[in-house]
Scaffold this active site. Structure first.
Site, mmCIF file in Angstrom:
data_model
loop_
_atom_site.group_PDB
_atom_site.id
_atom_site.type_symbol
_atom_site.label_atom_id
_atom_site.label_comp_id
_atom_site.label_asym_id
_atom_site.label_seq_id
_atom_site.Cartn_x
_atom_site.Cartn_y
_atom_site.Cartn_z
ATOM 1 N N SER A 97 34.422 35.802 25.512
ATOM 2 C CA SER A 97 34.773 34.516 26.272
ATOM 3 C C SER A 97 33.485 33.662 26.638
ATOM 4 O O SER A 97 32.419 34.454 27.083
ATOM 5 C CB SER A 97 35.759 34.549 27.194
ATOM 6 O OG SER A 97 35.195 35.214 28.548
ATOM 7 N N ASP A 98 33.559 32.457 26.588
ATOM 8 C CA ASP A 98 32.468 31.600 27.228
ATOM 9 C C ASP A 98 32.712 32.050 28.850
ATOM 10 O O ASP A 98 33.629 32.380 29.277
ATOM 11 C CB ASP A 98 32.632 30.119 26.976
ATOM 12 C CG ASP A 98 31.240 29.340 27.346
ATOM 13 O OD1 ASP A 98 30.472 30.077 27.955
ATOM 14 O OD2 ASP A 98 31.227 28.403 26.825
ATOM 15 N N TRP A 99 31.579 31.537 29.502
ATOM 16 C CA TRP A 99 31.561 32.333 31.045
ATOM 17 C C TRP A 99 32.517 31.534 31.732
ATOM 18 O O TRP A 99 32.530 30.358 31.977
ATOM 19 C CB TRP A 99 30.199 31.812 31.228
ATOM 20 C CG TRP A 99 29.186 32.938 31.195
ATOM 21 C CD1 TRP A 99 28.338 33.649 32.088
ATOM 22 C CD2 TRP A 99 29.076 33.667 29.809
ATOM 23 N NE1 TRP A 99 27.485 34.635 31.547
ATOM 24 C CE2 TRP A 99 28.010 34.921 30.332
ATOM 25 C CE3 TRP A 99 29.535 33.865 28.816
ATOM 26 C CZ2 TRP A 99 27.698 35.648 29.218
ATOM 27 C CZ3 TRP A 99 29.236 34.710 27.717
ATOM 28 C CH2 TRP A 99 28.409 35.723 28.141
#
Ligand code: BGC
Length: 746
Positions: free
Chosen positions: A278-280
């Site tokens: 996942s993106d952060w």
């Protein structure tokens, strides 16, 4: 003295390398004890062997991060990058140490490290050069290794549907074939040195405003043929081990829990064998995300730590599903060679980095206008004044998580940050001085600088010099969009003033997106230098003086004004869908938990559909400032003799001739217009070739066009189709200069 310093550096590097090689031994010997140490087994078999030995806790530990070190909540095992996944020493499984590295390895300053700042990604895309893209990635891969990282978080390939997107500089432009081919080669380069590659931000994360909340509405056909096509091509070339799902929602679901994007398209149709991270802070659920195909939560374990373990123990998530996530991560560690070639820190090759950065910058700079051949500057030019843009000290860089720190600190002090976000993404200027670089290549001319703060002084300086060069810039960063493609009023006024004072005025732009040019008729020459990197000024000086003949061509259209964009006004989030960053130093954990809960959605409608970039201006018949694929040279080229032999791979052959007096490299572009019944925009790029030509030389070029460059996505049957009918193949030097055309039928 200088030589001695170089020698001692080389000695230190050699000692380092020798001691590092020694440090590597125990690990490799230990690795030999495992059944999965056998490199003759396939990555899948090796991963399966490990999984058989793993406890549930060990499996879960691979599926999430451990916090972000620069927000001081990560364990000491972290190498200081944006993300980190635990090693499993009992089983010899190495940690995955991730660092942002879109145009170079980031966050070096705090750690006292050097990384090469390459030209920004959109700039480098103007080279249209897959080999240069590979070099770009291989350099990043080497420096990641040298600095102790094992995975890049670069590889941005979102298409420029919205060129005011603050991350346009990190992406590869507006065409899926060009962007996918170049990004694929960058990641292939990264992985060539056994570092895990990454493609991001999957998908339709096409603006920064409200990126954590926005719901991107877009048809399947438009996605598959444009935005997702770029990922598909990049993946096919690179086999990147990681794909980062994006923050936004797509057609209702967050991208990181979107089973259409992750399972149906990426894992099934694209045959992606690596892992989705996942993106952060882009994970929003445990069960839904796991079912949808998210394999790893970053940077924390809010959903994929204990909650995922509980879900497995209660049977809501099956062991098979967990094993599938774990398998993807482990097989990537084996497939990329990370297991067999453990990362060992060593001193990076700074000089080598400089050389590659300069070569790529020289291929990236685009000559947009050159009235009466004002450029290149010859020995008849005795005085040049550089005006504005801090051209005395440096060149600007793109900000945000991609920011590569300027060695020795920013050449121009950053303004005091007003909030947490600004503190993270403060702007930086690299110490590559256009003034000094031009002085070095024009030693007998008087080269001076004025700041441009005082218009009268600028006009006087311009008048008294043979040639005036105005530097203008547009800073861009993650986390914010440009409100307009216009340069600041001050800079536009400065350019007008200088151009009025001296008809021999050149404008050099350092921008991450297209810029509008209300002064275009008055400027004699215009050079787009992008964010040109640590040797940007040296590359620019070579272009300005003709030591290097420009070859770059635009990977993105320059429209005349914002009003011509598919969305003349940026869609902005309502206040409840925005993240409020506190004061510098504020506690990030509140923000992360707010993001995790999911901010209320607001809508964008990408109704332009297939018409991204030049396809929009073509279809809408809107004249542009500079078209996609455009770029001048100090020589000229002629095209003739097109022949097209249709087939599974259609052979497109033609002759390119250098009709001028200098050697050069022409980027010859091939487009196809599909049958009317296809419902496609007027044309699409289907191939290109870079052709080196001596003055007067001709070469016959053949560009193969595979069938899938001509197909369209049929939503009803969920498959690709070749529409029967007449196809027109068009060849030339830009998307709007295609002198050769031939119709063929399929
Ligand atoms: C960005 C990613 C980046 C990550 C880690 C996010 O905010 O969108 O591109 O890789 O941070 O720094």
């Amino acid at each position: 003295m200088k030589r001695r310093i170089v020698q001692s550096l080389a000695l230190t590097a050699a000692l380092f390398a020798a001691s590092s090689a020694f440090a590597q031994l125990p690990w490799m010997q230990r690795a030999k004890h495992y059944a999965w140490s056998d490199a003759s087994l396939s990555p899948d078999s090796r991963a399966d062997l490990v999984i058989k030995e793993m406890t549930l806790d060990e499996k879960i530990s691979l599926l999430h991060g451990q916090g972000m070190p620069f927000f001081s909540n990560a364990p000491s095992e972290s190498n200081g990058g944006a993300g980190y996944t635990n090693a499993i020493p009992r089983l010899g499984i190495p940690a995955i140490q991730m660092a942002d590295s879109a145009y170079g390895v980031t966050r070096g300053a705090a750690a006292g490290r050097y990384s090469t700042a390459l030209p920004n990604n959109l700039g480098a895309a103007s080279s249209w050069d897959p080999e240069a893209a590979f070099e770009y990635g291989a350099l990043i891969g080497r420096e990641l290794r040298d600095e102790g990282y094992s995975m890049t978080l670069g590889g941005g390939v979102n298409l420029a549907r919205e060129p005011r997107n603050g991350r346009t500089f990190e992406y590869q432009g507006e065409d899926p074939l060009l962007a996918g081919t170049l990004d694929g080669n960058v990641e292939k380069g990264v992985q060539s040195v056994h570092i895990i590659g990454d493609l991001k931000h999957y998908a339709i994360n096409d603006q920064e405003s409200g990126r954590n909340a926005v719901n991107a509405n877009i048809s399947k056909r438009a996605m598959r043929e444009s935005d997702l096509r770029a990922f598909e091509i990049a993946l096919g070339i690179s086999n990147a081990g990681g794909v980062m799902c994006s923050y936004n929602r797509v057609n209702g679901d967050f991208a990181c829990e979107n089973s259409y994007l992750l399972s149906d398209v990426l894992k099934k149709d694209f045959h992606f064998e690596g892992f989705v991270l996942s993106d952060w802070g882009g994970t929003h659920s445990t069960v839904k995300a796991s079912h949808a195909g998210l394999d790893m939560e970053q940077p924390d374990k809010i959903f994929f730590g204990d909650p995922l373990k509980n879900a497995v123990e209660s049977g809501v998530v099956s062991q098979d599903e967990i094993n599938e996530h774990v398998h993807r991560i482990l097989r990537t560690i084996f497939a990329t060679g990370l297991f067999d070639h453990p990362v060992v820190k060593q001193v990076p090759d700074v000089e080598g980095g400089y050389r590659i950065a300069q070569q790529i910058a020289e291929k990236s700079i685009v000559l947009l206008k050159n009235r009466h051949d004002l450029l290149p500057l010859t020995s008849a030019v005795h005085s040049v004044v550089l005006i504005g843009g801090h051209a005395d000290v440096g060149v600007i860089t793109g900000g945000g998580s991609a920011q590569v720190d300027a060695p020795g600190g920013s050449a121009v002090p950053a303004p005091t940050p007003k909030n947490m976000m600004e503190a993270i993404i403060h702007r930086q200027w690299l110490p590559s001085s256009p003034l000094r670089a031009l002085q070095a290549v024009m030693p007998s001319a008087k080269i001076s600088y004025v700041s441009g703060d005082d218009l009268q002084a600028a006009a006087a300086a311009a008048k008294s010099a043979d040639v005036a060069i105005v530097f203008a810039y547009q800073w861009e960063s993650e986390g914010m969009d440009l409100s307009t493609l216009d340069l600041s009023d001050d800079q536009n006024k400065l350019i007008e003033t200088v151009a009025a004072a001296n008809p021999k005025s050149v404008v050099v732009l350092e921008t991450g997106s297209p810029a509008t040019m209300p002064w275009i008729d008055n400027a004699a020459a215009v050079v787009e230098a992008w964010y040109p990197g640590i040797r940007g000024a040296e590359a620019l000086a070579n272009i300005l003086t003709g030591a290097v003949n420009p070859t770059g061509k635009l990977a993105i259209t320059f429209p005349k004004s914002d009003a011509d964009l598919p969305h003349p006004k940026l869609v902005l989030p309502p206040p409840e869908s925005e993240i409020n960053f506190g004061a510098p130093g504020a506690d990030i954990s509140n923000i992360m938990s707010k993001m995790a809960k999911g901010l209320p959605p607001f809508q964008t409608y990408y109704d332009e559909g297939l018409k991204v970039g030049y396809k929009w201006y073509d279809a809408e018949k809107k004249p542009v400032l500079f078209p996609f694929g455009f770029g001048l040279s100090y020589t000229t080229y002629g095209y003739s003799g097109l022949s097209v032999t249709p087939g599974d791979s259609t052979a497109v052959s033609f002759t390119v001739r250098n009709t001028g007096k200098r050697a050069g490299t022409e980027i010859a572009e091939v487009y196809a217009s599909l049958p009317d019944a296809s419902g496609e925009p007027p044309k699409r790029l289907v191939g290109w070739a870079r052709v080196d030509l001596a003055p007067g030389e001709s070469k016959q070029i053949s560009v193969p066009v595979s069938r899938d460059r001509l197909t369209v996505f049929d939503e009803a049957s969920d498959s690709w189709k070749l529409v029967p009918g007449e196809y027109v193949i068009r060849v030339g030097g830009s998307s709007q200069n295609l002198p050769l055309q031939k119709a063929v039928s399929f």
